[in-house]
Scaffold this active site. Structure first.
Site, mmCIF file in Angstrom:
data_model
loop_
_atom_site.group_PDB
_atom_site.id
_atom_site.type_symbol
_atom_site.label_atom_id
_atom_site.label_comp_id
_atom_site.label_asym_id
_atom_site.label_seq_id
_atom_site.Cartn_x
_atom_site.Cartn_y
_atom_site.Cartn_z
ATOM 1 N N SER A 33 33.614 47.901 37.557
ATOM 2 C CA SER A 33 33.837 47.395 38.900
ATOM 3 C C SER A 33 32.575 46.731 39.444
ATOM 4 C CB SER A 33 34.331 48.536 39.794
ATOM 5 O OG SER A 33 34.838 48.044 41.007
ATOM 6 N N ASP B 195 45.791 47.128 37.965
ATOM 7 C CA ASP B 195 44.602 47.312 38.793
ATOM 8 C C ASP B 195 44.867 46.758 40.192
ATOM 9 O OD1 ASP B 195 42.027 47.265 39.983
ATOM 10 O OD2 ASP B 195 41.070 47.033 38.034
ATOM 11 N N HIS C 210 42.552 51.141 38.459
ATOM 12 C CA HIS C 210 41.183 50.627 38.520
ATOM 13 C C HIS C 210 40.153 51.522 37.835
ATOM 14 C CE1 HIS C 210 37.963 48.150 40.082
ATOM 15 N NE2 HIS C 210 37.416 49.178 40.702
#
Length: 325
Positions: free
Chosen positions: A175, A262, A303
């Site tokens: 991320s 995601d 995610h």
């Protein structure tokens, strides 16, 4: 009723005004370093949540100390019994095993469940893993910035290279950390060096695109000039994290991991970065060193939970082994 509507309207209008006057608020929202979950974990005692691990600190700049966990590969587990000193752990880097520097996303600490879960899998697959809490995060001192986070990653990389004996060293960014990883890798390349490989988990094209997708931003994005305001404010606070730009020049081997469900960083961004990297590596005739691993939406990894994939470490190991032949 009119007073309530007037209050809500005032509140609505105040948000962009506050951002314009105090752009650092946007930086705090992006890094979320103030959120130090899981609460109650003593980061100086990693064995409370993660075995075969020692905690130590590095002074990456004057006045900046960052916390790091070093988790051993499975081949060192037995020898690690009763050994907790950073010096002993540092000596294990002479075993030649691959090293992964894990650069986590925003908010939380290196003790977060999904981060510890990933480290456990990588350790059991035979990797040394260094989990870094950037400046301003967790028990690390200083204030976060894009340049600062990148410098922290580079300092740890140099430290690992100094104490290892030719180990393959890789950046694994997740991320927000994907921007740190590509920034650091490009910097090394510009210095005439190269990281062994870059692994990007749930990567975005540019962080500003994620900011524009945030729930709060969606309340304003239709207003003329709001997106331009966000771009301007991010320039003022020097936050770019441009993975797309970095991959236009990065020549290190690249593996992208992205789940199709995601909801934070949409899958199409990972696919777009893969295509950019393929173009870059095609120019230097090394397109075989770029790979995209996609995860079906019905797996529910979203995610953070790609670490739950039972084949993850096998796929990563196979990718890295190709680089060593």
């Amino acid at each position: 009723m009119k007073k309530v509507l007037a209050f809500l309207l005032s509140l609505y209008v105040s948000v962009p005004v506050l951002l314009f006057l105090f752009p650092w608020i946007l930086g705090h929202a992006i890094f979320a370093h103030w959120f130090r979950a899981p609460f109650g974990v003593n980061l100086s005692r990693p064995h409370d949540v993660l075995n075969h691990t020692c905690n130590f600190y590095l002074s990456t700049e004057p006045g900046v100390s960052v916390g790091v966990w070093h988790t051993l590969p499975s081949s060192q587990w037995d020898a690690a019994q009763g050994n907790t000193s950073p010096e002993w752990f540092r000596g294990t880097l002479g075993d030649g095993r691959p090293v992964i520097i894990f650069l986590h996303g925003n908010g939380g600490t290196r003790a977060a469940e999904h981060r510890v879960g990933l480290v456990k899998k990588l350790s059991s697959a035979g990797f040394h893993v260094f989990s870094l809490d950037y400046r301003g995060f967790a028990d690390s001192s200083g204030d976060p910035s894009e340049a600062g986070l990148t410098n922290d990653a580079l300092y740890l990389y140099d430290w690992v290279k100094q104490h290892s004996k030719g180990n393959l060293v890789c950046f694994w960014g997740q991320s927000l950390g994907t921007g740190v990883a590509t920034n650091a890798a490009v910097r090394l390349q510009q210095q005439g060096s190269a990281v062994g490989a870059v692994i990007l988990q749930a990567p975005y094209t540019r962080i500003r695109e994620i900011v524009a997708m945030h729930t709060l931003s969606k309340l304003y994005i239709f207003l003329p000039g709001f997106k331009s305001l966000i771009w301007t404010l991010m320039e003022r606070i020097d936050i770019e994290f441009a993975n797309d730009k970095n991959l236009q020049t990065l020549s290190s081997p690249l593996l992208i991991l992205h789940a199709k469900d995601d909801t934070i960083v949409p899958y199409y961004m990972g696919k777009e970065l893969y295509e950019i990297a393929i173009q870059t590596h095609t120019r230097i005739n090394r397109e075989a060193e770029v790979a995209l691993m996609s995860y079906s939406a019905d797996l529910g990894y979203n995610h953070k939970d790609i670490y739950l994939d039972p084949n993850l470490t096998t796929d990563v190991t196979n990718f890295l082994q190709k680089l060593q032949h």
